[in-house]
Design a protein around this motif. Sequence first.
Motif, PDB file in Angstrom:
ATOM      1  N   ASN A 268      31.957   9.417  65.752  1.00 43.38           N
ATOM      2  CA  ASN A 268      33.029   8.572  66.282  1.00 43.38           C
ATOM      3  C   ASN A 268      32.630   7.908  67.592  1.00 43.38           C
ATOM      4  O   ASN A 268      33.372   7.907  68.572  1.00 43.38           O
ATOM      5  N   LYS A 269      31.408   7.406  67.608  1.00 41.24           N
ATOM      6  CA  LYS A 269      30.831   6.666  68.739  1.00 41.24           C
ATOM      7  C   LYS A 269      30.589   7.530  69.980  1.00 41.24           C
ATOM      8  O   LYS A 269      30.248   7.013  71.031  1.00 41.24           O
TER       9      LYS A 269
ATOM     10  N   GLU B 285      35.004  10.240  54.701  1.00 43.80           N
ATOM     11  CA  GLU B 285      36.376  10.717  54.565  1.00 43.80           C
ATOM     12  C   GLU B 285      36.370  12.069  53.866  1.00 43.80           C
ATOM     13  O   GLU B 285      36.022  12.170  52.693  1.00 43.80           O
ATOM     14  N   PRO B 286      36.740  13.135  54.584  1.00 45.61           N
ATOM     15  CA  PRO B 286      36.818  14.449  53.956  1.00 45.61           C
ATOM     16  C   PRO B 286      38.113  14.583  53.142  1.00 45.61           C
ATOM     17  O   PRO B 286      39.159  14.119  53.574  1.00 45.61           O
ATOM     18  N   LYS B 287      37.978  15.176  51.964  1.00 44.13           N
ATOM     19  CA  LYS B 287      39.142  15.411  51.107  1.00 44.13           C
ATOM     20  C   LYS B 287      39.552  16.881  51.150  1.00 44.13           C
ATOM     21  O   LYS B 287      40.663  17.203  51.487  1.00 44.13           O
TER      22      LYS B 287
ATOM     23  N   VAL C  41      35.907  20.057  66.463  1.00 46.82           N
ATOM     24  CA  VAL C  41      35.271  19.716  65.179  1.00 46.82           C
ATOM     25  C   VAL C  41      36.309  19.593  64.066  1.00 46.82           C
ATOM     26  O   VAL C  41      36.315  18.605  63.330  1.00 46.82           O
ATOM     27  N   GLN C  42      37.176  20.558  63.940  1.00 51.21           N
ATOM     28  CA  GLN C  42      38.144  20.519  62.843  1.00 51.21           C
ATOM     29  C   GLN C  42      39.063  19.303  62.973  1.00 51.21           C
ATOM     30  O   GLN C  42      39.309  18.603  62.000  1.00 51.21           O
ATOM     31  N   GLU C  43      39.506  19.021  64.164  1.00 52.85           N
ATOM     32  CA  GLU C  43      40.405  17.881  64.369  1.00 52.85           C
ATOM     33  C   GLU C  43      39.693  16.539  64.165  1.00 52.85           C
ATOM     34  O   GLU C  43      40.217  15.629  63.546  1.00 52.85           O
ATOM     35  N   LYS C  44      38.453  16.415  64.668  1.00 50.72           N
ATOM     36  CA  LYS C  44      37.718  15.149  64.610  1.00 50.72           C
ATOM     37  C   LYS C  44      37.127  14.845  63.237  1.00 50.72           C
ATOM     38  O   LYS C  44      37.016  13.690  62.851  1.00 50.72           O
ATOM     39  N   LEU C  45      36.692  15.891  62.512  1.00 48.29           N
ATOM     40  CA  LEU C  45      35.886  15.665  61.306  1.00 48.29           C
ATOM     41  C   LEU C  45      36.551  16.071  60.000  1.00 48.29           C
ATOM     42  O   LEU C  45      35.953  15.912  58.939  1.00 48.29           O
ATOM     43  N   PHE C  46      37.758  16.617  60.060  1.00 46.99           N
ATOM     44  CA  PHE C  46      38.427  17.018  58.825  1.00 46.99           C
ATOM     45  C   PHE C  46      39.850  16.483  58.810  1.00 46.99           C
ATOM     46  O   PHE C  46      40.539  16.519  59.813  1.00 46.99           O
TER      47      PHE C  46
ATOM     48  N   ASN D 297      25.928  19.046  58.964  1.00 44.95           N
ATOM     49  CA  ASN D 297      26.807  20.034  58.347  1.00 44.95           C
ATOM     50  C   ASN D 297      27.895  20.495  59.329  1.00 44.95           C
ATOM     51  O   ASN D 297      27.720  21.480  60.028  1.00 44.95           O
ATOM     52  N   PRO D 298      29.018  19.747  59.409  1.00 41.39           N
ATOM     53  CA  PRO D 298      30.115  20.212  60.260  1.00 41.39           C
ATOM     54  C   PRO D 298      30.811  21.416  59.619  1.00 41.39           C
ATOM     55  O   PRO D 298      31.072  21.415  58.414  1.00 41.39           O
ATOM     56  N   ARG D 299      31.068  22.440  60.441  1.00 44.88           N
ATOM     57  CA  ARG D 299      31.714  23.660  59.958  1.00 44.88           C
ATOM     58  C   ARG D 299      32.913  23.977  60.844  1.00 44.88           C
ATOM     59  O   ARG D 299      32.760  24.234  62.032  1.00 44.88           O
TER      60      ARG D 299
END
Length: 150
Positions: free
Chosen positions: A116-117, A24-26, A85-90, A57-59
């Motif tokens: 996410n599978k 969970e990214p904060k 990336v931004q939508e899926k991982l942040f 390292n997602p950016r």
Amino acid sequence: MSYISLSNLKKKIEKGENFTLTVEPKVYNEKCGVAINFLDKPPQSSDEESNILFHFNPRPPNKIILNSHWQGEWQKEVVLEDDDVQEKLFGRPFELTIKVLSHDEKKGSEFLVFVNKTFQTTFACPADITHTEYIGFSPALRISADVKDF
């Protein structure tokens, strides 16, 4: 970096089995993103002793960097580009899963990487990923072995 041992998560990485972390990214630094590191030694080990077996390292907005830091040197970086990336991982929890295909003390490891599978890539690491003892993660992240923990 913050750290958690796999024994505290009651998990281990084994060949042929999915190893999943719920993340969970904060907050995050838009330039560098966040990082999750799979370590073979306790975080207090000296730099010469510790290895990052897998660096995720997602950016934002559209890259995921994969790498290993082995025997004091970064290995060849793998860059995955994905417009989501931004939508899926942040901003919401996501799952990072690896599935070990092969591992060997001398030849290293090869494993599948999923977010996410969804399959992302096959990653080759110079070390045996099943020797991971600790997960290091950016302070902007919460790590869990189960999405119910959030």
